[in-house]
Design a protein around this motif. Structure first.
Motif, short mmCIF file in Angstrom:
data_model
loop_
_atom_site.label_atom_id
_atom_site.label_comp_id
_atom_site.label_asym_id
_atom_site.label_seq_id
_atom_site.Cartn_x
_atom_site.Cartn_y
_atom_site.Cartn_z
N ARG A 45 -1.84 -28.93 61.79
CA ARG A 45 -2.51 -28.66 63.06
C ARG A 45 -3.84 -27.96 62.81
N MET A 46 -4.81 -28.27 63.68
CA MET A 46 -6.09 -27.59 63.60
C MET A 46 -6.14 -26.46 64.62
N SER A 47 -7.17 -25.64 64.52
CA SER A 47 -7.32 -24.49 65.41
C SER A 47 -7.97 -24.90 66.72
N ASP A 48 -7.51 -24.30 67.79
CA ASP A 48 -8.08 -24.52 69.11
C ASP A 48 -9.51 -23.96 69.20
N ARG A 49 -9.81 -22.94 68.40
CA ARG A 49 -11.13 -22.29 68.46
C ARG A 49 -12.27 -23.17 67.96
N SER A 63 -5.03 -19.99 65.54
CA SER A 63 -4.97 -20.31 66.97
C SER A 63 -4.63 -21.79 67.09
N PRO A 64 -3.35 -22.14 67.07
CA PRO A 64 -2.97 -23.57 67.08
C PRO A 64 -3.58 -24.33 68.25
N PHE A 65 -3.99 -25.56 68.00
CA PHE A 65 -4.60 -26.42 69.02
C PHE A 65 -3.69 -26.48 70.24
N GLY A 66 -4.29 -26.27 71.41
CA GLY A 66 -3.55 -26.31 72.67
C GLY A 66 -2.98 -24.98 73.10
N GLY A 115 -5.27 -17.83 72.65
CA GLY A 115 -4.98 -16.66 71.83
C GLY A 115 -4.69 -17.05 70.40
N SER A 116 -4.32 -16.06 69.60
CA SER A 116 -4.05 -16.33 68.19
C SER A 116 -2.74 -15.67 67.78
N LYS A 117 -2.26 -16.07 66.61
CA LYS A 117 -1.04 -15.49 66.06
C LYS A 117 -1.19 -15.47 64.55
N LYS A 118 -0.37 -14.67 63.91
CA LYS A 118 -0.36 -14.65 62.46
C LYS A 118 0.12 -16.01 61.96
#
Length: 155
Positions: free
Chosen positions: A128-132, A85-88, A91-94
């Motif tokens: 990049r870090m995760s938005d979660r 879930s890329p920052f910003g 939702g999520s993606k593979k």
């Protein structure tokens, strides 16, 4: 030789089979985790939200909400079925789709290292870090993750 196009580049490779260098290491909190085979130190420190004010931004350091971590964090390379879930982004993606969208060449993807919480990617190191896992107004405990490379060169 094998030749192919990767985005705007022509890639020439020898026809030797590439070996799979999969690795996965559990990380100890409040410690320097030293990995000689990847020439990396992953330092993790717990801090209160008040202790991180005024710390300068660094591409090798992230701050995450410790209470959002579900499992023991691991340092590893990518795995089939990883989710990000890329920052910003909501939702999520593979992870594979993230790499394609970011135009990261296929041959570079295997060299990228990750911090993961199960199959959920916390940080694509250097990217990049995760938005979660981001810090919010309700965050009380922060986990500071610092990556240092070149430990063999320092000896």
């Amino acid at each position: 030789l094998r030749a192919y196009i990767s985005y705007d580049n022509l890639i020439l490779k020898s026809n030797f089979a590439e070996k799979n260098n999969y690795f996965s290491y559990e990380l100890d909190y409040d410690n320097e985790n030293i990995f000689e085979d990847t020439n990396t130190i992953v330092e993790m420190k717990r801090k209160s939200i008040n202790e991180i004010n005024g710390i300068k931004r660094d591409p090798n350091v992230i701050f995450i909400d410790e209470e959002k971590v579900k499992q023991k964090l691991v340092y590893r390379n990518r795995n089939e079925g990883d989710v990000f879930s890329p920052f910003g982004m909501k939702g999520s993606k593979k992870l594979k789709d993230y790499f394609i969208n970011e135009k990261i060449p296929k041959e570079e993807r295997a060299r990228l290292h990750l911090i993961a919480d199960g199959k959920e990617i916390v940080w694509v190191i250097g990217r990049r870090m995760s938005d979660r896992y981001k810090i919010t107004d309700t965050t009380k405990k922060v986990l500071v993750i610092n990556i240092r490379r070149g430990i063999k060169d320092a000896e």
